[in-house]
Design a protein around this motif. Sequence first.
Motif, PDB file in Angstrom:
ATOM      1  N   ARG A   1     -11.701  -5.956   3.130  1.00 14.04           N
ATOM      2  CA  ARG A   1     -11.488  -6.432   1.779  1.00 14.04           C
ATOM      3  C   ARG A   1     -12.717  -7.159   1.278  1.00 14.04           C
ATOM      4  O   ARG A   1     -13.322  -7.939   2.003  1.00 14.04           O
ATOM      5  CB  ARG A   1     -10.296  -7.395   1.753  1.00 14.04           C
ATOM      6  CG  ARG A   1      -8.984  -6.678   1.530  1.00 14.04           C
ATOM      7  CD  ARG A   1      -7.841  -7.461   2.073  1.00 14.04           C
ATOM      8  NE  ARG A   1      -7.794  -8.799   1.521  1.00 14.04           N
ATOM      9  CZ  ARG A   1      -6.993  -9.174   0.529  1.00 14.04           C
ATOM     10  NH1 ARG A   1      -6.206  -8.295  -0.036  1.00 14.04           N
ATOM     11  NH2 ARG A   1      -6.971 -10.400   0.114  1.00 14.04           N
TER      12      ARG A   1
ATOM     13  N   ARG B   1      -4.829   2.433  -0.699  1.00 22.57           N
ATOM     14  CA  ARG B   1      -5.493   1.200  -1.115  1.00 22.57           C
ATOM     15  C   ARG B   1      -4.495   0.081  -1.021  1.00 22.57           C
ATOM     16  O   ARG B   1      -3.313   0.270  -1.269  1.00 22.57           O
ATOM     17  CB  ARG B   1      -5.925   1.312  -2.572  1.00 22.57           C
ATOM     18  CG  ARG B   1      -7.348   1.717  -2.782  1.00 22.57           C
ATOM     19  CD  ARG B   1      -7.706   1.535  -4.244  1.00 22.57           C
ATOM     20  NE  ARG B   1      -8.503   0.338  -4.404  1.00 22.57           N
ATOM     21  CZ  ARG B   1      -9.812   0.352  -4.508  1.00 22.57           C
ATOM     22  NH1 ARG B   1     -10.463   1.479  -4.513  1.00 22.57           N
ATOM     23  NH2 ARG B   1     -10.483  -0.773  -4.637  1.00 22.57           N
ATOM     24  N   GLU B   2      -5.001  -1.107  -0.710  1.00 25.84           N
ATOM     25  CA  GLU B   2      -4.128  -2.265  -0.644  1.00 25.84           C
ATOM     26  C   GLU B   2      -4.126  -2.946  -2.000  1.00 25.84           C
ATOM     27  O   GLU B   2      -5.172  -3.080  -2.648  1.00 25.84           O
ATOM     28  CB  GLU B   2      -4.645  -3.208   0.450  1.00 25.84           C
ATOM     29  CG  GLU B   2      -3.816  -4.439   0.699  1.00 25.84           C
ATOM     30  CD  GLU B   2      -4.316  -5.642  -0.067  1.00 25.84           C
ATOM     31  OE1 GLU B   2      -3.600  -6.648  -0.093  1.00 25.84           O
ATOM     32  OE2 GLU B   2      -5.424  -5.585  -0.658  1.00 25.84           O
ATOM     33  N   TYR B   3      -2.939  -3.330  -2.476  1.00 28.76           N
ATOM     34  CA  TYR B   3      -2.816  -4.025  -3.762  1.00 28.76           C
ATOM     35  C   TYR B   3      -1.991  -5.286  -3.581  1.00 28.76           C
ATOM     36  O   TYR B   3      -1.276  -5.434  -2.593  1.00 28.76           O
ATOM     37  CB  TYR B   3      -2.126  -3.134  -4.804  1.00 28.76           C
ATOM     38  CG  TYR B   3      -2.963  -1.963  -5.237  1.00 28.76           C
ATOM     39  CD1 TYR B   3      -3.892  -2.073  -6.279  1.00 28.76           C
ATOM     40  CD2 TYR B   3      -2.822  -0.721  -4.601  1.00 28.76           C
ATOM     41  CE1 TYR B   3      -4.663  -0.988  -6.669  1.00 28.76           C
ATOM     42  CE2 TYR B   3      -3.597   0.362  -4.988  1.00 28.76           C
ATOM     43  CZ  TYR B   3      -4.511   0.220  -6.017  1.00 28.76           C
ATOM     44  OH  TYR B   3      -5.275   1.296  -6.399  1.00 28.76           O
TER      45      TYR B   3
ATOM     46  N   ALA C   1       0.855  -1.188   0.000  1.00 32.43           N
ATOM     47  CA  ALA C   1       0.000   0.000   0.000  1.00 32.43           C
ATOM     48  C   ALA C   1       0.887   1.232   0.000  1.00 32.43           C
ATOM     49  O   ALA C   1       1.972   1.223   0.592  1.00 32.43           O
ATOM     50  CB  ALA C   1      -0.901   0.017   1.234  1.00 32.43           C
TER      51      ALA C   1
ATOM     52  N   GLN D   1      -9.058  -3.249   2.391  1.00 31.32           N
ATOM     53  CA  GLN D   1      -9.094  -2.839   0.994  1.00 31.32           C
ATOM     54  C   GLN D   1      -8.646  -1.405   0.796  1.00 31.32           C
ATOM     55  O   GLN D   1      -7.833  -1.115  -0.043  1.00 31.32           O
ATOM     56  CB  GLN D   1     -10.502  -3.017   0.444  1.00 31.32           C
ATOM     57  CG  GLN D   1     -10.607  -2.628  -1.007  1.00 31.32           C
ATOM     58  CD  GLN D   1     -11.754  -3.365  -1.656  1.00 31.32           C
ATOM     59  OE1 GLN D   1     -11.962  -4.552  -1.397  1.00 31.32           O
ATOM     60  NE2 GLN D   1     -12.508  -2.668  -2.467  1.00 31.32           N
ATOM     61  N   GLN D   2      -9.202  -0.526   1.600  1.00 27.15           N
ATOM     62  CA  GLN D   2      -8.816   0.875   1.449  1.00 27.15           C
ATOM     63  C   GLN D   2      -9.113   1.682   2.690  1.00 27.15           C
ATOM     64  O   GLN D   2      -9.822   1.244   3.585  1.00 27.15           O
ATOM     65  CB  GLN D   2      -9.486   1.509   0.237  1.00 27.15           C
ATOM     66  CG  GLN D   2     -10.969   1.762   0.403  1.00 27.15           C
ATOM     67  CD  GLN D   2     -11.555   2.325  -0.871  1.00 27.15           C
ATOM     68  OE1 GLN D   2     -12.150   1.599  -1.660  1.00 27.15           O
ATOM     69  NE2 GLN D   2     -11.381   3.617  -1.083  1.00 27.15           N
TER      70      GLN D   2
END
Lengths: 249, 333
Positions: free
Chosen positions: B316, B91-93, B72, B164-165
């Motif tokens: 998420r 945001r998490e990727y 992130a 997720q964010q």
Amino acid sequence: MMLTYQILPAGDKAVNVTFERQVSVAINQQIAQLQQRLTQLTVNGITGFLPAFRTLTVFYEPAQISLQQLKATINTAMLDGHQSTVSTVKRVHIPVCYDSEFGPDLTNVATRAHLTSKAVIERHSQPDYLIYMLGFLPGFAYLGGLDPQIATPRLATPRLKIAPGSVGIAGEQTGMYPIESPGGWQIIGRTPLRLFQPESNQPFYYQTGDYIHFDVISRAEYDQIAAHLAGYQVQVEPVPEAEVEQHGA
Amino acid sequence: MALKIQAGGLLTTVQDQGRVATQSSGFSVSGVMDFDAANVANLLVGNSIDAAVLESSLQGPTLTFTQASHFAVTGAIAEMTLNDQPIETYREYYARRGDQLSIGHYTAGRFGYLAVYGGIQVPVIMGSRSTSLKYQLGGYQGRQLQAGDSLKTVRDALNQPRFQQATAYPYSQRDKTVIRVTPGPQYDDFSAQTRQQLTHQAFEISQQSDRMGARLQGQALDVTKMTEMLSEGTVLGGVQLPRDGQPIVLLADRQTTGGYPVIAVVARVDLPKLVQLTPGQQVQFRWLDLAESQILYRQNYGSDAAIKATHQFQPRVQLNREPAERIATLFTS
């Protein structure tokens, strides 16, 4: 006798326990004792200490201990602080070679003091110097107790590079450079010891409130120690309570 | 190996919560400048807030994931891409092995953070992984990152939930930002007039600001009546007044002791806002009661739960990609 002090907030997470505005052995000892006492009490929420000439900065986590509780804890520690706790003060012997190669300003200091270089070395290596504060550089000790006869003002033009281990005089202070740095001190000698060892569990040999004693060594001894640093045992002795008080007198 | 640097960006260093224990020996604390952004990045990827992250100033790095990883990016707003596809901050990727992350110039804010799952793995020196540029110690070989450097991540990381964010901090694009301060240790030594001078004008962030301190410029404060001080311990956010009367706010790389009077200390809750201001932006100080300041800090940042609430963490969305990711990780790491 208990010294007067104030507890002044320094933001959300620290207070300064502030003593009278002067450089004194008694205040230095009181600060060291207070820190020791608070450490022994293992108070939940106190996260660290930063001692200086006349202040002890106490860091805390306000979610764990309120300012009021912290003040009460400090006040209590001040009250029993001088009921003898075992002194943890130590004397650390730093070997110093005063050869002209390492001490380019030694003759300067001697000339100003109307002394021979040998006499300057004797006077410099005689006292136990009290560490009033560490700061400016990692492990840089502000030492008190220099013979006023050899006090010498800083160089008119500071040097761009002073070698690590250099020992110098600036006004009525003496000290050591743990790492390379620019500086205006009159350099009179050098220790072969690494005064800052970041990779070690104990990166520094001393802390605020300890004493430093400079032991004169020859150039041959300097090389010998430098060549076998890992095997060199730095001489450290406890300073008994009575002696600490005597220093303060 | 887990990350390979293609371009270092500006002043990209490994940082964590800083080196606290050795400040009593004169070693600067260092650590992340914006603790809030760094904490959010870590929590998004399921790290503890103590994990080391990458911090950049004004421009982020370009790097390749040599091992699949969750990541992130938080803090300063930047145009950035993952394999040329635009992605967002906060945001998490999930990056696969070989994926390239490119973080450009910051368009708002000053310090940006990259957290990878498990945290950046560099040797712990004196209790911290933070880089001290001044003493060339800690972090990655004591220096800022450059092309060709390879970084590891901690493999045995805690398996905390990822998110997720989160909502981004609303970085101020305005000219003037209100920063609240509590009285400093020398507050009582200043005249009422000087105390007023601090809050009755706006100061500009100077070009000379860095990780050591935010230098401010305005109408000089009157410090002529102040007596010479003995050096004392410094604190994060301390507003120091040197002889020229222009305030300096002491930050992560500050010296451990200082001899200038500290009129105020920036409320911890407003510190992230302050460090993210860029030169030319303005600060308007406002006095805040210490007790209130401590409550605000606790409510907003005092625990992981508080941080997650402040930034409205979104759980998420359970996609079926999770098992696939696990399998991919097994084969690529």
